[in-house]
Design a protein around this motif. Structure first.
Motif, PDB file in Angstrom:
ATOM      1  N   ARG A  31     -66.733  83.707  85.784  1.00 50.91           N
ATOM      2  CA  ARG A  31     -67.052  81.952  85.226  1.00 50.91           C
ATOM      3  C   ARG A  31     -67.304  81.055  86.537  1.00 50.91           C
ATOM      4  NH1 ARG A  31     -64.819  79.991  80.723  1.00 50.91           N
ATOM      5  NH2 ARG A  31     -63.581  81.713  80.662  1.00 50.91           N
TER       6      ARG A  31
ATOM      7  N   GLY B 110     -70.821  80.440  85.400  1.00 50.82           N
ATOM      8  CA  GLY B 110     -70.402  79.493  84.482  1.00 50.82           C
ATOM      9  C   GLY B 110     -71.454  78.570  84.125  1.00 50.82           C
TER      10      GLY B 110
ATOM     11  N   GLU C 149     -70.880  77.844  78.106  1.00 49.97           N
ATOM     12  CA  GLU C 149     -70.282  76.700  78.907  1.00 49.97           C
ATOM     13  C   GLU C 149     -70.834  75.482  79.092  1.00 49.97           C
ATOM     14  OE1 GLU C 149     -67.862  79.835  80.078  1.00 49.97           O
ATOM     15  OE2 GLU C 149     -67.335  77.756  80.330  1.00 49.97           O
TER      16      GLU C 149
ATOM     17  N   ARG D 227     -69.710  73.744  75.910  1.00 51.10           N
ATOM     18  CA  ARG D 227     -68.146  73.309  76.032  1.00 51.10           C
ATOM     19  C   ARG D 227     -68.270  72.097  76.741  1.00 51.10           C
ATOM     20  NH1 ARG D 227     -63.122  75.302  75.558  1.00 51.10           N
ATOM     21  NH2 ARG D 227     -61.817  74.655  77.146  1.00 51.10           N
TER      22      ARG D 227
ATOM     23  N   GLY E 259     -66.342  78.528  74.414  1.00 49.20           N
ATOM     24  CA  GLY E 259     -66.747  79.019  75.795  1.00 49.20           C
ATOM     25  C   GLY E 259     -66.720  80.324  75.806  1.00 49.20           C
TER      26      GLY E 259
END
Ligand code: 5GP
Ligand code: ZN
Length: 219
Positions: free
Chosen positions: A85, A89, A95, A98, A114
């Motif tokens: 991540r 990410g 992501e 999100r 996510g």
């Protein structure tokens, strides 16, 4: 011998920096693989002196020990997912969605989940390990690394030669107990992601793995 190289980490984990030893406790040492075959490649080394010299198939016959190892691999899988991540990410479409939701005004009641990076981590052992001390591989699925230089490097993580930790205990008649008869390392290449075949064309496979790596990160 060089095959005993993992012993030093078990004996004195405190003498290594965090770039080598990820963490250690009384029962386990987690390290970075020195020749990573994926963009993230860790090894979990059990410290139990009665198990460390034993083939994984035999060591994992001990149900209590296997349970302990499985529990620890769940911890390391989470840690590895967190690392992915941090690394990727910002590239990932999920992501980004999100983040966009988080910064909306007002933010929605239900945030998008996510990406679950744990799904992109594989955990298991080689049917025929090359290193003597018991170790479990914990690596990202990408198989994208400049250290992946030989056909057996790819196939050892991409055929039944790689036995997922979840598959233990193995049945008595599991064919993976006889890996040389099955010839896993000599098999034609198959892309881990799209299933395309590459015969024995390693250079072509490597190019394709780079493409897949880029798309996988951004998923
Ligand atoms: P095996 O094929 O035995 O399952 O995997 C052994 C792993 O240990 C390989 O992925 C190899 O790159 C890694 N390795 C070999 N020697 C060393 C070493 O001295 N230090 C570390 N950290 N990894 C090593
Ligand atoms: Zn592919």
């Amino acid at each position: 011998s060089a095959r005993d190289g993992l012993g030093a980490y078990i004996a004195k984990p405190e003498t290594y920096g965090p770039d080598v030893v990820v963490y250690h406790n009384d029962d386990f040492v987690a390290i970075h693989d020195m020749f990573p075959k994926s963009s993230l490649h860790l090894l979990l080394l059990p410290r139990d002196q009665t198990k460390t010299r034993i083939h994984p198939f035999d060591a994992f016959e001990d149900a209590e020990f296997l349970a302990k190892v499985k529990t620890e691999t769940r911890t390391l899988r989470k840690l590895a997912a967190g690392e992915l991540r941090r690394k990727y990410g910002k590239d990932s479409a999920q992501e980004q969605a999100r983040q966009a939701a988080l910064s909306a005004d007002p933010p929605p009641d239900e945030l998008p989940q996510g990406r679950d990076w744990e799904e992109d981590i594989v955990v298991g052992v080689h049917a025929v390990p090359s290193m003597n001390h018991l170790h479990v591989h914990v690596l990202s699925v990408d198989r994208y690394s400049e250290r992946l230089k030989h056909r057996k490097h790819y196939n050892s993580f991409s055929t039944p030669f790689f036995v997922p930790i979840e598959d233990f205990p193995l049945a008595k008649d599991d064919v993976r107990r006889h890996p040389t008869e099955e010839g896993y390392l000599k098999r034609d290449f198959t892309c881990w992601r799209c299933g395309r075949g590459f015969g024995n064309r390693f250079a072509e496979l490597k190019q394709h793995l780079e493409q897949e790596f880029k798309e996988w990160k951004k998923l």
